[in-house]
Design an enzyme around this catalytic site. Structure first.
Site, mmCIF file in Angstrom:
data_model
loop_
_atom_site.group_PDB
_atom_site.id
_atom_site.type_symbol
_atom_site.label_atom_id
_atom_site.label_comp_id
_atom_site.label_asym_id
_atom_site.label_seq_id
_atom_site.Cartn_x
_atom_site.Cartn_y
_atom_site.Cartn_z
ATOM 1 N N ASN A 1 -8.725 12.998 -0.588
ATOM 2 C CA ASN A 1 -7.985 13.414 0.067
ATOM 3 C C ASN A 1 -7.379 12.502 0.885
ATOM 4 O O ASN A 1 -7.785 12.457 1.880
ATOM 5 C CB ASN A 1 -8.767 14.674 0.768
ATOM 6 C CG ASN A 1 -8.841 15.591 0.567
ATOM 7 O OD1 ASN A 1 -7.926 16.298 -0.405
ATOM 8 N ND2 ASN A 1 -9.450 16.345 -0.098
ATOM 9 N N GLU A 2 -6.154 11.869 0.852
ATOM 10 C CA GLU A 2 -5.474 11.126 1.170
ATOM 11 C C GLU A 2 -4.996 11.272 2.070
ATOM 12 O O GLU A 2 -4.199 12.500 2.547
ATOM 13 C CB GLU A 2 -4.322 10.413 -0.043
ATOM 14 C CG GLU A 2 -4.983 9.284 -0.482
ATOM 15 C CD GLU A 2 -6.624 7.781 -0.605
ATOM 16 O OE1 GLU A 2 -6.283 8.120 0.493
ATOM 17 O OE2 GLU A 2 -6.415 7.412 -1.743
ATOM 18 N N PRO A 3 -4.340 10.111 3.056
ATOM 19 C CA PRO A 3 -3.618 10.869 4.213
ATOM 20 C C PRO A 3 -2.412 11.632 3.785
ATOM 21 O O PRO A 3 -1.708 12.063 3.048
ATOM 22 C CB PRO A 3 -2.684 9.104 4.458
ATOM 23 C CG PRO A 3 -4.326 8.590 4.798
ATOM 24 C CD PRO A 3 -4.451 8.499 3.227
ATOM 25 N N THR B 1 -6.595 2.288 -1.250
ATOM 26 C CA THR B 1 -7.747 3.060 -2.126
ATOM 27 C C THR B 1 -7.960 1.885 -3.557
ATOM 28 O O THR B 1 -9.136 1.884 -3.734
ATOM 29 C CB THR B 1 -7.538 4.700 -2.018
ATOM 30 O OG1 THR B 1 -7.742 5.351 -1.166
ATOM 31 C CG2 THR B 1 -8.798 5.560 -3.402
#
Ligand code: F6R
Length: 628
Positions: free
Chosen positions: A160-162, A179
């Site tokens: 769950n990236e920014p 990432t």
């Protein structure tokens, strides 16, 4: 306010700091054992949420031990993994399915049908349905009893990236640049890292009954502090754990460094003013008030919560001078000690001169990144300097590089007037090219390719070492076995590694050692090498050299030392900095962090200047290793 509640005022998620990752892994594995037993007693399966990456590896090793040595059974356990790279099949060496099989599932008695991992190969038009089914399956078994998490440098949990919302569900996402950079060594180059992944959402994760997030090493410290102490925000998806009634962080001391109770303990409760804490508080205060140390006055101490320091160690004028002198004495242009000078206030002793100095580089580029300017000085000042590349680094070399070398050799060896004499080279080059072709882009490198890739890096290191004044016979390649037999994030060191290092130490009998990795993720190459060196030094404890040898820690890829942590600051002239840039340019595949090394040493100099010490072009910094 009690100290505990003062800590809680900052930390919004219960956080346990363990001495090391092994202890944390043991505690968590015991907890998992209790959950399995309790669920099984109730006639139910235990449902565990699994993570991949280097963080959970010690925990999985402990689960395997519990299974093999204590008979813990996983027959009645169901697992759900957080995520999978989109585009990779379960047999791909870097897929999370493969990772889980190798790291855990193949070593315990969990039935195959109880294992759930998102598919990386589901066709694009079926991704949505696949994700919905994943959610439904979790629900159908009664939800996850305990979800294990790691945290990425973007603050992600799962992938769950920014930007991921609090209520997001399982879905396909685009991986953040950071990432992908962090996965670059696994995939031999950022360009090979998949762009997409399927991940449980933040909402999916928060539905688990219990959550434990683990984090090791200083590189995780900033994100841990943001998640635990910062506002709940989509910018740091781990911060949403604040919104869960049973979420905890299990971290090691490296990952705890940015928490207020560790970084600014005087804000949390009474502080014991050791020399290190005093220095830390003074440096912090100087930066906060934007004043050099010598210009701090009573008001600054009082306004910044340091009045007890002032009353214990003041008056301000004298305390300022004392700390100023301490900081000033860290600066030396003579990292090997200045011969025939009073060394009372110098970081390194004057005698013996010249010294035998061993510079350890876990991977071939680390020492050049961290301290090539200092190597330059040591050599110039007549010391006997040896650069030891502990591992070959071959896993970092892309196939294309190996193909280029094999192609050049083939062309050279085929175009000669003495074809017989060159036949073995032609065979070698052909074999290398065939092996590259056969194994595919991410296949395991057979020994011949590992060797070829290692040789490429040997060439680069020798070349870089020349610019720091080291001749070829001053560079040693140790090729420690743990690296030669392993893969990134899954290395396993053995006594053979310690023995190789002990032999080297006994042979060289160094007066001075430079090394790195004390603050690194313990499963990284630098982290493993550091612990091996400590073990080797212990093994040599009876030897005369071991008692008097000084050990200096530099930083390679890790967070740079802060001024209060520095015990030796070696200034670089503009020309030396240029040579450092030149040395770094000899490497084919440096990460963006490594490329920033010259800028990091410039920043050190700016900080020393801001403290009112001296204005240099750049500074390389070191911490004295204090034996436990
Ligand atoms: C992996 C995952 C990620 C990792 C994180 C940290 O399944 O979900 O969130 O936990 O990227 O990775 P490592 O542990 O390799 O530092």
């Amino acid at each position: 306010m009690s100290i505990r509640s003062a800590t809680e005022a900052y930390e919004k998620i219960p956080t346990v700091i363990f001495a090391d990752s092994a202890k944390a892994a043991r505690t968590l594995a015991e907890e998992v054992k209790s959950i399995i037993e309790a669920r099984n007693r109730a006639g139910k399966a235990a449902v565990l949420g699994m993570a991949t990456g280097s963080t959970p590896v010690p925990f999985y090793r402990e689960l395997i031990r519990l299974h093999k040595e204590e008979g813990v059974s996983f027959k009645n356990v169901i697992t759900f993994n957080l995520d999978e790279y989109y585009g990779l099949g379960a047999d791909h060496p870097e897929s999370y399915a493969k990772f889980m099989a190798e790291q855990l599932f193949d070593h315990i008695d969990i039935p195959k049908e109880n294992i759930n991992i998102p598919s990386g190969t589901v066709p694009g038009d079926q991704v949505f349905a696949h994700c919905r089914q994943y959610e439904e399956k979790i629900e159908s078994v009664g939800g996850i009893d305990l979800q294990i998490l790691g945290i990425g440098r973007t603050g992600h949990i799962g992938f769950n990236e920014p930007g991921s919302s609090r209520d997001s569900l399982t879905r396909r996402i685009t991986l953040d640049r950071v990432t992908r950079q962090d996965a670059a060594s696994d995939f031999r180059g950022e360009q090979n890292v998949p762009h997409f992944a399927i991940t449980m959402g933040v909402g999916t994760i928060l539905r688990a009954k219990k959550l434990v997030l683990m984090a090791w090493g200083e590189n995780k410290a900033a994100m841990v502090a943001k998640a635990v102490e910062g506002p709940m925000t989509e910018v740091v998806s781990a911060s949403f754990l604040q919104d869960h009634a049973d979420a905890r962080f299990f971290i090691d001391s490296g990952a705890s460094r940015e928490l207020t109770r560790i970084k600014l303990p005087w804000l949390v409760g009474p502080t014991s003013w050791t020399p290190r804490e005093t220095r830390r508080a003074m440096v912090w205060q100087a930066f906060k008030t934007q004043r050099p140390v010598l210009k701090l006055v009573d008001e600054h101490y009082n306004e910044n919560g340091l009045s007890d320091l002032l009353s214990e160690q003041g008056p301000a004028y004298q305390l300022n001078i004392r700390i100023f002198n301490q900081l000033q004495h860290t600066i030396t242009g003579w990292p090997g000690g200045k011969p025939d000078e009073d060394d009372t206030y110098r970081p390194e002793r004057a005698r013996p001169y010249p010294k035998r100095c061993l510079v350890f580089s876990p991977e071939p580029q680390d020492a050049v990144v961290g301290m090539s300017g200092t190597i330059d000085r040591l050599v110039e000042q007549g010391h006997d300097v040896h650069l030891i590349a502990l591992t070959s680094g071959s896993l970092r070399v892309p196939d294309s590089e190996a193909g280029k070398f094999a192609g050049t050799l083939l062309e050279l060896a085929s175009n000669t007037s003495r074809p017989d004499a060159w036949a073995p080279q032609v065979d070698y080059a052909r074999e290398a090219l065939a092996l590259l072709e056969a194994k595919g882009e991410f296949g395991e490198d057979p020994p011949l390719l590992r060797q070829l890739k290692g040789l490429i890096l040997r060439g680069e290191l020798r070349d870089a070492a020349h610019t720091a004044g080291l001749a070829d016979d001053r560079v040693t390649f140790l090729d420690l076995p743990f690296y030669e037999q392993g893969r990134y994030r899954r290395f396993k060191s053995t006594q053979a590694d310690i023995d190789a290092l002990s032999r080297l130490l006994t042979e060289y009998k160094p007066h001075q050692i430079y090394t790195t990795g004390d603050a690194a993720d313990p499963s990284s190459v630098a982290g493993i090498c550091f612990r091996l060196l400590v073990a080797a030094l212990q093994a040599c404890a009876g030897e005369e050299f071991a008692g008097s040898c000084s050990v200096w820690l530099y930083r390679g890829k890790e967070r740079p030392l802060e001024p209060h942590e520095i015990d030796m600051a070696v200034p670089l002239s503009p020309l030396q900095l240029e040579r450092k840039e030149n040395a770094l340019s000899r490497y084919g595949a440096l990460s963006s962090l490594e490329k920033e090394a010259p800028e990091a040493s410039r920043e050190n100099a700016r900080l020393y200047d801001a403290l009112g010490l001296a204005e240099y072009e750049a500074i390389e910094s070191f911490q004295r290793w204090r034996r436990a």
